[in-house]
Design a protein around this motif. Structure first.
Motif, PDB file in Angstrom:
ATOM      1  N   GLU A 154       0.823  -1.205   0.000  1.00 22.56           N
ATOM      2  CA  GLU A 154       0.000   0.000   0.000  1.00 22.56           C
ATOM      3  C   GLU A 154       0.870   1.274   0.000  1.00 22.56           C
ATOM      4  OE1 GLU A 154      -2.961   1.582   3.301  1.00 22.56           O
ATOM      5  OE2 GLU A 154      -3.196  -0.574   2.953  1.00 22.56           O
ATOM      6  N   ILE A 155       1.924   1.247   0.841  1.00 21.79           N
ATOM      7  CA  ILE A 155       2.836   2.403   0.942  1.00 21.79           C
ATOM      8  C   ILE A 155       3.660   2.524  -0.337  1.00 21.79           C
ATOM      9  CG2 ILE A 155       4.849   3.324   2.166  1.00 21.79           C
ATOM     10  CD1 ILE A 155       3.923   1.767   4.656  1.00 21.79           C
ATOM     11  N   GLY A 156       4.061   1.389  -0.887  1.00 22.95           N
ATOM     12  CA  GLY A 156       4.920   1.350  -2.068  1.00 22.95           C
ATOM     13  C   GLY A 156       6.373   1.187  -1.681  1.00 22.95           C
ATOM     14  N   TYR A 157       7.081   0.303  -2.401  1.00 21.07           N
ATOM     15  CA  TYR A 157       8.508   0.068  -2.124  1.00 21.07           C
ATOM     16  C   TYR A 157       9.336   1.207  -2.708  1.00 21.07           C
ATOM     17  CZ  TYR A 157       7.256  -4.557  -0.505  1.00 21.07           C
ATOM     18  OH  TYR A 157       6.730  -5.595   0.203  1.00 21.07           O
ATOM     19  N   PRO A 158      10.541   1.466  -2.164  1.00 17.01           N
ATOM     20  CA  PRO A 158      11.159   0.805  -1.021  1.00 17.01           C
ATOM     21  C   PRO A 158      10.542   1.247   0.313  1.00 17.01           C
ATOM     22  CG  PRO A 158      12.579   2.556  -1.821  1.00 17.01           C
ATOM     23  CD  PRO A 158      11.414   2.489  -2.769  1.00 17.01           C
ATOM     24  N   VAL A 159      10.570   0.303   1.273  1.00 18.05           N
ATOM     25  CA  VAL A 159      10.157   0.636   2.636  1.00 18.05           C
ATOM     26  C   VAL A 159      11.343   0.353   3.572  1.00 18.05           C
ATOM     27  CG1 VAL A 159       7.708   0.124   2.257  1.00 18.05           C
ATOM     28  CG2 VAL A 159       9.231  -1.674   3.149  1.00 18.05           C
ATOM     29  N   ILE A 160      11.231   0.888   4.782  1.00 23.48           N
ATOM     30  CA  ILE A 160      12.260   0.640   5.782  1.00 23.48           C
ATOM     31  C   ILE A 160      11.587   0.038   7.012  1.00 23.48           C
ATOM     32  CG2 ILE A 160      12.154   3.056   6.588  1.00 23.48           C
ATOM     33  CD1 ILE A 160      15.202   2.865   7.115  1.00 23.48           C
ATOM     34  N   ILE A 161      12.208  -0.989   7.574  1.00 21.86           N
ATOM     35  CA  ILE A 161      11.696  -1.612   8.793  1.00 21.86           C
ATOM     36  C   ILE A 161      12.623  -1.187   9.922  1.00 21.86           C
ATOM     37  CG2 ILE A 161      10.942  -3.763   9.884  1.00 21.86           C
ATOM     38  CD1 ILE A 161      11.008  -5.088   7.127  1.00 21.86           C
ATOM     39  N   LYS A 162      12.037  -0.637  10.988  1.00 24.23           N
ATOM     40  CA  LYS A 162      12.830  -0.093  12.092  1.00 24.23           C
ATOM     41  C   LYS A 162      12.379  -0.674  13.424  1.00 24.23           C
ATOM     42  CE  LYS A 162      13.095   4.549  10.074  1.00 24.23           C
ATOM     43  NZ  LYS A 162      12.904   5.983  10.361  1.00 24.23           N
ATOM     44  N   ALA A 163      13.306  -0.731  14.362  1.00 22.93           N
ATOM     45  CA  ALA A 163      12.993  -1.194  15.714  1.00 22.93           C
ATOM     46  C   ALA A 163      12.258  -0.093  16.476  1.00 22.93           C
ATOM     47  CB  ALA A 163      14.276  -1.557  16.450  1.00 22.93           C
ATOM     48  N   ALA A 164      11.189  -0.462  17.196  1.00 19.71           N
ATOM     49  CA  ALA A 164      10.459   0.514  18.011  1.00 19.71           C
ATOM     50  C   ALA A 164      11.358   1.098  19.090  1.00 19.71           C
ATOM     51  CB  ALA A 164       9.245  -0.146  18.655  1.00 19.71           C
ATOM     52  N   ALA A 165      12.230   0.262  19.646  1.00 19.75           N
ATOM     53  CA  ALA A 165      13.124   0.705  20.719  1.00 19.75           C
ATOM     54  C   ALA A 165      14.419   1.288  20.164  1.00 19.75           C
ATOM     55  CB  ALA A 165      13.436  -0.461  21.651  1.00 19.75           C
ATOM     56  N   GLY A 166      14.488   1.413  18.843  1.00 18.59           N
ATOM     57  CA  GLY A 166      15.734   1.759  18.170  1.00 18.59           C
ATOM     58  C   GLY A 166      16.127   3.218  18.251  1.00 18.59           C
ATOM     59  N   GLY A 167      16.688   3.717  17.206  1.00 20.66           N
ATOM     60  CA  GLY A 167      17.415   4.980  17.192  1.00 20.66           C
ATOM     61  C   GLY A 167      18.819   4.603  16.796  1.00 20.66           C
ATOM     62  N   GLY A 168      19.528   5.541  16.212  1.00 22.72           N
ATOM     63  CA  GLY A 168      20.901   5.242  15.811  1.00 22.72           C
ATOM     64  C   GLY A 168      21.011   4.198  14.717  1.00 22.72           C
ATOM     65  N   GLY A 169      19.869   3.791  14.152  1.00 19.57           N
ATOM     66  CA  GLY A 169      19.919   2.940  12.963  1.00 19.57           C
ATOM     67  C   GLY A 169      20.088   1.449  13.220  1.00 19.57           C
ATOM     68  N   ILE A 170      20.153   1.033  14.500  1.00 19.01           N
ATOM     69  CA  ILE A 170      20.391  -0.389  14.802  1.00 19.01           C
ATOM     70  C   ILE A 170      19.237  -1.261  14.313  1.00 19.01           C
ATOM     71  CG2 ILE A 170      20.724  -2.101  16.666  1.00 19.01           C
ATOM     72  CD1 ILE A 170      22.125   0.178  18.244  1.00 19.01           C
ATOM     73  N   GLY A 171      19.578  -2.272  13.517  1.00 25.18           N
ATOM     74  CA  GLY A 171      18.592  -3.242  13.064  1.00 25.18           C
ATOM     75  C   GLY A 171      17.782  -2.843  11.842  1.00 25.18           C
ATOM     76  N   MET A 172      17.849  -1.560  11.456  1.00 26.99           N
ATOM     77  CA  MET A 172      17.071  -1.059  10.320  1.00 26.99           C
ATOM     78  C   MET A 172      17.278  -1.897   9.053  1.00 26.99           C
ATOM     79  SD  MET A 172      17.511   3.114  10.264  1.00 26.99           S
ATOM     80  CE  MET A 172      18.683   2.904   8.964  1.00 26.99           C
ATOM     81  N   GLN A 173      16.192  -2.166   8.335  1.00 29.51           N
ATOM     82  CA  GLN A 173      16.302  -2.924   7.078  1.00 29.51           C
ATOM     83  C   GLN A 173      15.569  -2.169   5.973  1.00 29.51           C
ATOM     84  OE1 GLN A 173      17.961  -5.974   6.810  1.00 29.51           O
ATOM     85  NE2 GLN A 173      18.545  -5.608   8.941  1.00 29.51           N
ATOM     86  N   ILE A 174      16.244  -1.947   4.864  1.00 26.43           N
ATOM     87  CA  ILE A 174      15.600  -1.341   3.699  1.00 26.43           C
ATOM     88  C   ILE A 174      15.154  -2.473   2.788  1.00 26.43           C
ATOM     89  CG2 ILE A 174      15.896   0.211   1.720  1.00 26.43           C
ATOM     90  CD1 ILE A 174      18.265   1.473   3.422  1.00 26.43           C
ATOM     91  N   VAL A 175      13.892  -2.416   2.352  1.00 27.50           N
ATOM     92  CA  VAL A 175      13.359  -3.501   1.521  1.00 27.50           C
ATOM     93  C   VAL A 175      12.878  -2.932   0.196  1.00 27.50           C
ATOM     94  CG1 VAL A 175      11.829  -5.489   1.480  1.00 27.50           C
ATOM     95  CG2 VAL A 175      12.505  -4.519   3.676  1.00 27.50           C
ATOM     96  N   HIS A 176      13.367  -3.524  -0.913  1.00 28.15           N
ATOM     97  CA  HIS A 176      13.062  -2.985  -2.240  1.00 28.15           C
ATOM     98  C   HIS A 176      11.919  -3.686  -2.952  1.00 28.15           C
ATOM     99  CE1 HIS A 176      16.340  -0.060  -2.268  1.00 28.15           C
ATOM    100  NE2 HIS A 176      17.007  -0.979  -1.575  1.00 28.15           N
ATOM    101  N   ASP A 177      11.614  -4.934  -2.553  1.00 22.28           N
ATOM    102  CA  ASP A 177      10.469  -5.609  -3.179  1.00 22.28           C
ATOM    103  C   ASP A 177       9.888  -6.656  -2.227  1.00 22.28           C
ATOM    104  OD1 ASP A 177      11.713  -8.357  -3.856  1.00 22.28           O
ATOM    105  OD2 ASP A 177      13.152  -6.872  -4.652  1.00 22.28           O
ATOM    106  N   SER A 178       8.679  -7.109  -2.546  1.00 25.20           N
ATOM    107  CA  SER A 178       7.928  -7.945  -1.612  1.00 25.20           C
ATOM    108  C   SER A 178       8.607  -9.284  -1.344  1.00 25.20           C
ATOM    109  CB  SER A 178       6.506  -8.169  -2.127  1.00 25.20           C
ATOM    110  OG  SER A 178       6.551  -8.900  -3.332  1.00 25.20           O
ATOM    111  N   SER A 179       9.440  -9.774  -2.307  1.00 24.56           N
ATOM    112  CA  SER A 179      10.084 -11.080  -2.095  1.00 24.56           C
ATOM    113  C   SER A 179      11.081 -11.036  -0.945  1.00 24.56           C
ATOM    114  CB  SER A 179      10.787 -11.542  -3.384  1.00 24.56           C
ATOM    115  OG  SER A 179      11.885 -10.698  -3.652  1.00 24.56           O
ATOM    116  N   ALA A 180      11.668  -9.837  -0.707  1.00 28.23           N
ATOM    117  CA  ALA A 180      12.686  -9.702   0.346  1.00 28.23           C
ATOM    118  C   ALA A 180      12.069  -9.316   1.693  1.00 28.23           C
ATOM    119  CB  ALA A 180      13.721  -8.662  -0.064  1.00 28.23           C
ATOM    120  N   PHE A 181      10.732  -9.102   1.685  1.00 22.68           N
ATOM    121  CA  PHE A 181      10.136  -8.482   2.860  1.00 22.68           C
ATOM    122  C   PHE A 181      10.176  -9.353   4.111  1.00 22.68           C
ATOM    123  CE2 PHE A 181       6.949  -6.946   5.721  1.00 22.68           C
ATOM    124  CZ  PHE A 181       7.136  -5.586   5.677  1.00 22.68           C
TER     125      PHE A 181
END
Ligand code: MV4
Length: 449
Positions: A154-181
């Protein structure tokens, strides 16, 4: 209005920021106490304090992280308040709650506000409700891969997945298509779990080619004012290298500035805060997070507004209401800061050692914040920040020229530093043309040679 001021304050930090806070306290007529580890026993902030409390631990970081020991030190020495600086205990809600229980003033926001802002899902929700622009994304934690994938579509790729407790970029994942999601979701969840003990993640539209712009705020729990923005895009591995300000037009500063003040008021914020944004190619802003503390780059704002932010933060903690109105915040000229980290300038690995020689620039419009001195033994176990050089010019061109002159005078012998990289950036055409994004160093690999 100065109604009450502390008699004695404990600094729970080290290095340049401990010295910076010590200066502010002394100017306010407050006695300076500091806790310190073994490595720092001969350091300038310890030598310049009125009361120094050694907290030697086998793990050097624990001297500044063992919060029951820090609270006991404050009680032993009779300090009414604790200044956390940045890092260490600055964003630790459990520590702030313990200070509240012990009747010690924590110089910063309440434990409740720190918890709220520490949860990036909650912070995003609160700030969106207050009228700050946010990227399209989930308004709660996502767990079910099917639901999450539907949202991403719905949002459209690319999307970024982030930790709720994060900050500083730890764990962040950039996803370019649904197969990698799905695998990215699981990876982010497990990184979040091991880094924060909290596996909740959320999804946002990935903003491409963005700049990093942040607003400085001061609030007293009821009202808030802002001190404009800083441009902080030049970074590597989420560690800023060079910052400057101002960056925006007066109109945009007033618009985003009034929104961040609304955001601070909405959560009952008290103290200094930085509101971080991404700004895309079209000039659209997207709120990222609030840093509930004094920042390394507060100096930029002090140079262009002429205020002492650290003193203002202490006065708020002492119970004062805001002593200035938004109209009284005036901007003048341009400031640039270079951070001198003791690191190898190619791979950014720490370079501890003794400073056999050390000399910093001076002159009109030049400021150096550092705990370094000839003979200083730079430890390898802490953050590698050795000094900050900040210059002020009538405009950006003058500030760049002044920074180049000041870097030419800077002498640090005994450890490697990133100064050759700073010099290369100041001569680089895209930097000079203000054509800079958060990808700047990756986009200019020649600078690292
Ligand atoms: C982003 C982003 C792009 N799109 N969010 C990195 C740390 C954390 N505070 C948020 N971060 C980012 N969030 C969306 N929706 C890119 C980053 C990011 C970044 C942000 C600011 C400064 C430097 C950065 C470097 C890499 C990624």
């Amino acid at each position: 209005m100065a109604t009450f001021m502390f008699k004695r304050v404990l600094i729970a930090n080290r290095g340049e920021i401990a010295l910076r806070i010590s200066r502010a306290l002394r100017e306010l007529g407050v006695e300076v106490c500091i806790v310190h580890g073994r490595e720092d026993r001969l350091s300038l902030p310890v030598r310049f304090s009125d009361f120094a409390i050694p907290l030697y631990r086998s793990n050097p970081l624990d001297s500044y992280l063992d919060y029951e020991a820090v609270i006991q030190a404050a009680k032993d020495v009779g300090a009414e308040a604790i200044h956390p600086g940045y890092g260490f205990l600055a964003e630790n809600a459990s520590f702030v709650r313990r200070c509240e229980e012990e009747g010690i003033t924590f110089i910063g926001p309440s434990a409740e506000v720190i918890s709220l802002l520490g949860d990036k899902i909650e912070a995003r929700k609160a700030m969106e409700a207050a009228g700050l622009p946010v990227a399209r994304g989930s308004d709660e934690a996502v767990d079910d891969p099917e639901i999450a994938r539907g949202l991403a579509a719905e949002i459209g790729y690319p999307v970024i997945i982030k930790a709720a407790a994060g900050g500083g970029g730890i764990g962040m994942q950039i996803v370019h298509d649904s197969s990698a999601f799905e695998s990215a979701l699981h990876l982010c969840q497990s990184r979040a779990q091991s880094a924060f003990g909290d596996n909740r993640v959320f999804v946002e539209k990935f903003i491409e080619g963005a700049q990093h712009v942040e607003f400085q705020v001061l609030a007293d729990g009821e009202n808030a004012i802002h001190f404009g923005e800083r441009f902080c895009s030049i970074q590597r591995r989420h560690q800023k290298l060079l910052e400057e300000g101002p960056w925006l037009s007066e109109e945009i500063r007033a618009d985003i500035g009034s929104r961040v003040c609304n955001g601070a008021r909405a959560v009952g914020y008290r103290g200094l805060a930085t509101f971080e944004f991404l700004r895309d190619k079209n000039g659209e802003f997207y709120f990222l997070e609030v840093n509930p503390r004094v920042q390394v780059e507060h100096t930029i704002t002090e140079m262009i507004t002429g205020v002492d932010l650290v003193k203002l933060g202490i006065c708020i903690a002492a119970g004062e209401t805001l002593s200035m109105s938004q109209d009284e915040v005036r901007f003048s000229g341009h400031a640039i800061q270079c951070r001198f980290n003791a690191e190898d300038g190619l791979h950014f690995v720490p370079s501890p050692g003794k400073l056999w020689d050390c000399h910093f620039a001076g002159g009109r419009g030049v400021r150096v914040d550092t705990h370094a001195h000839i003979g200083y033994e730079m430890p390898g176990c802490f953050d590698s920040l050795l000094a900050k050089l900040i210059v002020w010019g009538q405009d950006r061109d003058e500030a760049i020229a002044k920074m180049k002159a000041a870097l030419m005078e800077t002498t640090i012998i005994g450890v490697d530093t990133v100064i050759p990289l700073h010099k290369a950036i100041l001569d680089e055409p895209d930097f000079i043309a203000r054509d800079v994004t958060i990808q700047y160093l990756e986009d200019h690999p020649n600078l690292l040679r």
